[in-house]
Design a protein around this motif. Structure first.
Motif, short mmCIF file in Angstrom:
data_model
loop_
_atom_site.label_atom_id
_atom_site.label_comp_id
_atom_site.label_asym_id
_atom_site.label_seq_id
_atom_site.Cartn_x
_atom_site.Cartn_y
_atom_site.Cartn_z
N PRO A 241 130.39 84.34 14.15
CA PRO A 241 131.56 84.85 13.45
C PRO A 241 131.24 86.18 12.77
CG PRO A 241 130.55 83.11 12.16
CD PRO A 241 129.80 83.17 13.48
N LYS A 242 132.29 86.93 12.50
CA LYS A 242 132.14 88.22 11.81
C LYS A 242 131.84 87.97 10.34
CE LYS A 242 134.35 92.65 11.09
NZ LYS A 242 135.58 93.46 11.35
N ARG A 243 130.79 88.63 9.83
CA ARG A 243 130.36 88.41 8.45
C ARG A 243 131.00 89.43 7.52
NH1 ARG A 243 124.14 88.71 9.89
NH2 ARG A 243 125.09 90.29 11.26
N ASP A 250 123.95 89.09 1.02
CA ASP A 250 123.15 87.91 0.71
C ASP A 250 122.02 87.74 1.73
OD1 ASP A 250 126.04 85.99 -0.40
OD2 ASP A 250 124.72 87.39 -1.47
N GLU A 251 122.33 87.92 3.03
CA GLU A 251 121.28 87.80 4.03
C GLU A 251 120.20 88.88 3.85
OE1 GLU A 251 124.25 86.19 7.58
OE2 GLU A 251 122.64 87.58 8.03
N ALA A 252 120.65 90.11 3.53
CA ALA A 252 119.68 91.19 3.33
C ALA A 252 118.80 90.91 2.12
CB ALA A 252 120.42 92.52 3.16
N ARG A 253 119.37 90.34 1.05
CA ARG A 253 118.55 90.00 -0.11
C ARG A 253 117.49 88.95 0.26
NH1 ARG A 253 123.57 89.61 -3.28
NH2 ARG A 253 123.86 91.53 -4.49
N GLU A 267 116.53 100.90 9.14
CA GLU A 267 116.18 100.38 10.46
C GLU A 267 115.63 98.96 10.37
OE1 GLU A 267 116.96 101.77 13.09
OE2 GLU A 267 115.91 100.58 14.58
N GLY A 268 114.79 98.70 9.36
CA GLY A 268 114.27 97.34 9.22
C GLY A 268 115.35 96.33 8.89
N ILE A 269 116.26 96.69 8.00
CA ILE A 269 117.37 95.78 7.66
C ILE A 269 118.26 95.56 8.87
CG2 ILE A 269 119.40 95.54 6.20
CD1 ILE A 269 117.91 97.07 4.04
N ARG A 270 118.50 96.61 9.66
CA ARG A 270 119.36 96.45 10.84
C ARG A 270 118.77 95.47 11.85
NH1 ARG A 270 119.70 98.09 15.85
NH2 ARG A 270 117.71 99.21 15.70
N ARG A 271 117.44 95.51 12.02
CA ARG A 271 116.83 94.59 12.99
C ARG A 271 116.81 93.15 12.50
NH1 ARG A 271 111.51 97.80 15.36
NH2 ARG A 271 112.66 99.53 16.36
N GLU A 272 116.56 92.98 11.21
CA GLU A 272 116.45 91.62 10.70
C GLU A 272 117.82 90.96 10.52
OE1 GLU A 272 113.76 89.92 10.33
OE2 GLU A 272 112.42 91.56 10.90
N VAL A 273 118.77 91.69 10.01
CA VAL A 273 120.10 91.13 9.74
C VAL A 273 120.99 91.21 10.97
CG1 VAL A 273 122.08 91.26 8.18
CG2 VAL A 273 119.82 91.76 7.32
N ARG A 274 120.64 92.09 11.94
CA ARG A 274 121.40 92.28 13.17
C ARG A 274 122.82 92.78 12.84
NH1 ARG A 274 118.82 90.33 17.55
NH2 ARG A 274 117.08 88.88 17.20
N THR A 275 122.87 93.99 12.35
CA THR A 275 124.14 94.60 11.99
C THR A 275 124.14 96.05 12.45
OG1 THR A 275 125.68 95.07 10.17
CG2 THR A 275 123.34 95.28 9.70
N SER A 276 125.21 96.76 12.18
CA SER A 276 125.35 98.15 12.63
C SER A 276 124.53 99.07 11.74
CB SER A 276 126.82 98.57 12.59
OG SER A 276 127.29 98.51 11.26
N PRO A 277 124.21 100.31 12.23
CA PRO A 277 123.46 101.26 11.40
C PRO A 277 124.19 101.63 10.11
CG PRO A 277 123.38 101.92 13.70
CD PRO A 277 124.35 100.80 13.62
N ALA A 278 125.53 101.72 10.18
CA ALA A 278 126.28 102.07 8.96
C ALA A 278 126.14 100.97 7.90
CB ALA A 278 127.74 102.31 9.30
N ASN A 279 126.28 99.70 8.33
CA ASN A 279 126.11 98.60 7.37
C ASN A 279 124.67 98.53 6.87
OD1 ASN A 279 128.79 97.85 7.63
ND2 ASN A 279 128.38 96.35 9.24
N ALA A 280 123.72 98.85 7.76
CA ALA A 280 122.32 98.82 7.33
C ALA A 280 122.04 99.85 6.25
CB ALA A 280 121.40 99.05 8.54
N ARG A 281 122.60 101.07 6.40
CA ARG A 281 122.40 102.08 5.36
C ARG A 281 123.06 101.67 4.04
NH1 ARG A 281 123.27 105.46 9.92
NH2 ARG A 281 125.46 105.64 9.44
#
Length: 296
Positions: A241-243, A250-253, A267-281
């Motif tokens: 589902p869309k988060r 919460d997942e990033a924390r 880049e590390g947050i994007r790989r671990e949380v599996r989200t877009s680059p904009a959300n990762a920044r």
């Protein structure tokens, strides 16, 4: 060199004095010319202000206006300057004008020149009314162009755009993976295995020749791919589902709880949380801001 305020004030006063003396000289000639064309004593006294005064007004308007209006003010200034010069020149050529003993309407002995000079002298007050009113109207309706605000810190704005458009590749680039070389089996061990087998290897069977069948050319028919239309079926949709932004945060924390601040990158947050680059920044900036507020 640059003048200080006192030097500029003295320069302006000197300029005013020179202009005032020049106006007094021109005023004498224009007053006599006005008396020669039939003006009374009061009108003859005010006549120089009509000509030389409009010159000063046109000069001020040329400094304020821009574009076509400025060219118009310069034309008025040039025209009235030339007219004042001609009348001063006539005053010097006709001695009778000095003692106000010249005949009315007589500024030159030659009739065509006299008619032209009288027309010039009598038309200047009317032109002063028209051109002076037009110049004042243009100055009052003039709107200067707004001055753009200067960029206070160009390097900071460029750095912000760079951080918003790309991830921190210099920090989050993974180390290259070293592949172990493939080791071939020892020939002695291969011979030992062959001798230890309980059966003999099977002899290779020669392939049976196959009769050649005449090839039949068939026109290849290919069905063009069908373009997907409508909505995507439920079975084909992603099961994840869309988060919401709160769930992503919460997942990033949770993922970065044990990370040092230097490793908290987009880049590390994007790989671990599996989200877009904009959300990762966005998550990176939020987590770094939280750590900055909680760090004593």
């Amino acid at each position: 060199m640059n003048l200080n305020r006192k030097g500029k004030a003295l320069l302006v006063l000197a300029l005013v004095a020179v202009v005032g003396m020049a106006f007094r000289v021109s005023w004498n000639a224009l007053r006599d010319v006005a008396g020669a064309i039939g003006a009374d004593s009061t009108a003859a006294t005010l006549y120089p202000f009509v000509v030389d005064g409009l010159m000063a007004l046109a000069l001020i308007a040329a400094l304020v206006l821009t574009g076509k209006d400025r060219k118009f003010a310069l034309r008025v200034l040039g025209t009235y300057t030339l007219a004042s010069l001609v009348l001063n020149y006539v005053h010097g050529l006709v001695p009778a004008l000095h003692g106000a003993s010249a005949d009315w309407g007589r500024l030159a002995d030659w009739d065509p020149a006299n008619y032209a000079l009288v027309l010039l002298a009598t038309s200047l007050p009317v032109g002063s009314i028209y051109f002076g009113s037009d110049l004042v109207a243009k100055v009052l309706h003039h709107r200067p162009a707004p001055i753009p605000a200067p960029i206070t810190n160009a390097e900071e704005s460029t750095e912000n755009v760079r951080n918003q458009s790309t991830a921190d590749l210099a920090v989050s680039t993974p180390a290259p993976i070293t592949v172990a070389p493939l080791r071939m089996p020892d020939p002695v061990a291969v011979d030992f295995l062959k001798s230890a087998l309980p059966f003999k290897p099977v002899r290779a069977i020669a392939p049976t020749p196959v009769k050649t069948i005449a090839k039949r050319t068939v026109a290849a028919t290919s069905t063009p791919p069908r373009r997907a239309t409508g909505t995507v079926p439920t079975a084909a949709r992603s099961a994840r589902p869309k988060r919401t932004p709160a769930q992503l945060l919460d997942e990033a924390r949770t993922v970065t709880a044990a990370w040092p601040a230097a490793n908290v990158t987009a880049e590390g947050i994007r790989r671990e949380v599996r989200t877009s680059p904009a959300n990762a920044r966005m998550l990176r900036d939020t987590l770094l801001a939280e750590r900055a507020t909680t760090t004593p």
